[in-house]
Design a protein around this motif. Structure first.
Motif, PDB file in Angstrom:
ATOM      1  N   PHE A 139       0.846  -1.194   0.000  1.00  0.00           N
ATOM      2  CA  PHE A 139       0.000   0.000   0.000  1.00  0.00           C
ATOM      3  C   PHE A 139       0.880   1.243   0.000  1.00  0.00           C
ATOM      4  CE2 PHE A 139      -2.446  -3.384   1.831  1.00  0.00           C
ATOM      5  CZ  PHE A 139      -3.672  -3.256   1.208  1.00  0.00           C
ATOM      6  N   LEU A 140       0.473   2.259  -0.766  1.00  0.00           N
ATOM      7  CA  LEU A 140       1.180   3.529  -0.762  1.00  0.00           C
ATOM      8  C   LEU A 140       0.931   4.229   0.568  1.00  0.00           C
ATOM      9  CD1 LEU A 140       0.355   4.829  -4.341  1.00  0.00           C
ATOM     10  CD2 LEU A 140       2.467   3.754  -3.541  1.00  0.00           C
ATOM     11  N   TYR A 141       1.973   4.820   1.124  1.00  0.00           N
ATOM     12  CA  TYR A 141       1.853   5.497   2.414  1.00  0.00           C
ATOM     13  C   TYR A 141       2.666   6.779   2.342  1.00  0.00           C
ATOM     14  CZ  TYR A 141       1.002   5.850   7.384  1.00  0.00           C
ATOM     15  OH  TYR A 141       0.554   6.272   8.604  1.00  0.00           O
ATOM     16  N   PRO A 142       2.169   7.877   2.892  1.00  0.00           N
ATOM     17  CA  PRO A 142       2.860   9.168   2.779  1.00  0.00           C
ATOM     18  C   PRO A 142       4.243   9.177   3.437  1.00  0.00           C
ATOM     19  CG  PRO A 142       0.618   9.468   3.570  1.00  0.00           C
ATOM     20  CD  PRO A 142       0.893   7.998   3.593  1.00  0.00           C
ATOM     21  N   ALA A 143       5.175   9.848   2.792  1.00  0.00           N
ATOM     22  CA  ALA A 143       6.502  10.076   3.359  1.00  0.00           C
ATOM     23  C   ALA A 143       6.402  11.205   4.381  1.00  0.00           C
ATOM     24  CB  ALA A 143       7.484  10.445   2.246  1.00  0.00           C
ATOM     25  N   PHE A 144       7.446  11.365   5.181  1.00  0.00           N
ATOM     26  CA  PHE A 144       7.478  12.459   6.157  1.00  0.00           C
ATOM     27  C   PHE A 144       8.924  12.859   6.381  1.00  0.00           C
ATOM     28  CE2 PHE A 144       7.793   8.580   8.591  1.00  0.00           C
ATOM     29  CZ  PHE A 144       8.724   8.857   9.574  1.00  0.00           C
ATOM     30  N   SER A 145       9.132  13.991   7.044  1.00  0.00           N
ATOM     31  CA  SER A 145      10.489  14.413   7.387  1.00  0.00           C
ATOM     32  C   SER A 145      10.607  14.536   8.897  1.00  0.00           C
ATOM     33  CB  SER A 145      10.845  15.731   6.701  1.00  0.00           C
ATOM     34  OG  SER A 145      10.021  16.755   7.177  1.00  0.00           O
ATOM     35  N   LEU A 146      11.840  14.377   9.377  1.00  0.00           N
ATOM     36  CA  LEU A 146      12.096  14.401  10.801  1.00  0.00           C
ATOM     37  C   LEU A 146      13.522  14.892  11.010  1.00  0.00           C
ATOM     38  CD1 LEU A 146      10.922  13.571  13.577  1.00  0.00           C
ATOM     39  CD2 LEU A 146      11.903  11.325  13.205  1.00  0.00           C
ATOM     40  N   ASN A 147      13.677  15.984  11.748  1.00  0.00           N
ATOM     41  CA  ASN A 147      14.996  16.539  12.036  1.00  0.00           C
ATOM     42  C   ASN A 147      15.690  15.707  13.103  1.00  0.00           C
ATOM     43  OD1 ASN A 147      14.506  18.686  10.310  1.00  0.00           O
ATOM     44  ND2 ASN A 147      13.675  19.966  11.934  1.00  0.00           N
ATOM     45  N   GLY A 148      17.002  15.591  12.992  1.00  0.00           N
ATOM     46  CA  GLY A 148      17.793  14.947  14.038  1.00  0.00           C
ATOM     47  C   GLY A 148      17.523  13.469  14.173  1.00  0.00           C
ATOM     48  N   SER A 149      17.756  12.981  15.382  1.00  0.00           N
ATOM     49  CA  SER A 149      17.583  11.556  15.640  1.00  0.00           C
ATOM     50  C   SER A 149      16.221  11.299  16.278  1.00  0.00           C
ATOM     51  CB  SER A 149      18.695  11.058  16.546  1.00  0.00           C
ATOM     52  OG  SER A 149      18.686  11.784  17.754  1.00  0.00           O
ATOM     53  N   ALA A 150      15.806  10.050  16.218  1.00  0.00           N
ATOM     54  CA  ALA A 150      14.509   9.683  16.781  1.00  0.00           C
ATOM     55  C   ALA A 150      14.555   8.240  17.256  1.00  0.00           C
ATOM     56  CB  ALA A 150      13.414   9.832  15.737  1.00  0.00           C
ATOM     57  N   ARG A 151      13.771   7.949  18.267  1.00  0.00           N
ATOM     58  CA  ARG A 151      13.514   6.571  18.678  1.00  0.00           C
ATOM     59  C   ARG A 151      12.083   6.278  18.258  1.00  0.00           C
ATOM     60  NH1 ARG A 151      15.922   4.806  24.300  1.00  0.00           N
ATOM     61  NH2 ARG A 151      15.816   2.869  23.176  1.00  0.00           N
ATOM     62  N   LEU A 152      11.886   5.116  17.696  1.00  0.00           N
ATOM     63  CA  LEU A 152      10.569   4.739  17.207  1.00  0.00           C
ATOM     64  C   LEU A 152      10.015   3.592  18.031  1.00  0.00           C
ATOM     65  CD1 LEU A 152      11.501   4.827  13.432  1.00  0.00           C
ATOM     66  CD2 LEU A 152      10.302   6.594  14.705  1.00  0.00           C
ATOM     67  N   THR A 153       8.711   3.650  18.302  1.00  0.00           N
ATOM     68  CA  THR A 153       8.036   2.617  19.079  1.00  0.00           C
ATOM     69  C   THR A 153       7.148   1.797  18.168  1.00  0.00           C
ATOM     70  OG1 THR A 153       8.010   4.060  21.017  1.00  0.00           O
ATOM     71  CG2 THR A 153       6.491   2.193  21.028  1.00  0.00           C
ATOM     72  N   ALA A 154       7.335   0.476  18.206  1.00  0.00           N
ATOM     73  CA  ALA A 154       6.499  -0.447  17.437  1.00  0.00           C
ATOM     74  C   ALA A 154       5.346  -0.903  18.324  1.00  0.00           C
ATOM     75  CB  ALA A 154       7.329  -1.644  16.979  1.00  0.00           C
ATOM     76  N   PHE A 155       4.146  -1.010  17.733  1.00  0.00           N
ATOM     77  CA  PHE A 155       2.978  -1.384  18.522  1.00  0.00           C
ATOM     78  C   PHE A 155       1.939  -2.097  17.676  1.00  0.00           C
ATOM     79  CE2 PHE A 155       2.290   2.841  16.856  1.00  0.00           C
ATOM     80  CZ  PHE A 155       1.010   2.775  16.342  1.00  0.00           C
TER      81      PHE A 155
END
Length: 161
Positions: free
Chosen positions: A116-132
């Motif tokens: 499925f197509l899903y929108p891209a996004f931008s994010l400055n710096g570093s990030a921690r991502l949570t899976a759920f």
């Protein structure tokens, strides 16, 4: 038939993992899990989001119709699974991948083998991502969604020459 467009706040969520800091300009974050809908009339959700819960991927799946909805970008319905309705208590493979290119993240969503197509996004710096994972909240019920085969990886990608 469930015709409202869901919001992330409509779901009971279970956090499955947290990535290390995603700070490399060319990284790949992969979250794979099989989720089992308990009922065909209750939406299930799978996602991987930043700390603000505003950037990343979050999709709701309605097993009765195969409807797949974007929960992060106001995108609503992004498609339908061709093999629906889904059977209760049968695993649905979900594969969410984020490809980082500098500050931009390109998203890939594969549910039950369909892309499925899903929108891209931008994010400055570093990030921690949570899976759920999760399912639609029903007042008075504490039932959680069943899941298996969890894989959560962050891979540094070399810069292309």
């Amino acid at each position: 038939m469930n015709i409202t467009i869901p919001k992330l706040s409509h779901f009971s969520l279970e956090e499955l993992g947290l990535t290390p800091l995603v700070d490399k300009p060319n990284a790949e974050v992969s979250f794979k899990v099989d989720i089992e809908p308990a009922r065909v009339t209750r939406r299930i959700v799978v996602g991987i989001l930043d700390e603000s819960r505003k950037r990343g991927i979050a999709v709701a799946i309605y097993p009765a119709t195969g409807e797949v909805c974007d929960l992060c970008n106001g995108g609503g319905v992004i498609g339908y699974l061709s093999q629906s309705p889904l059977s209760p208590n049968t695993p649905v493979p979900c594969d969410l991948t984020l490809y980082r290119f500098g500050e931009n993240f390109i998203c890939s969503v594969r549910i039950h083998g369909e892309i499925f197509l899903y929108p891209a996004f931008s994010l400055n710096g570093s990030a921690r991502l949570t899976a759920f994972v999760g399912q639609e909240s029903v007042e008075g019920e504490k039932e959680s969604v069943k899941w298996s085969n969890l894989r959560l990886n962050v891979i540094e990608q070399p810069l292309a020459a």
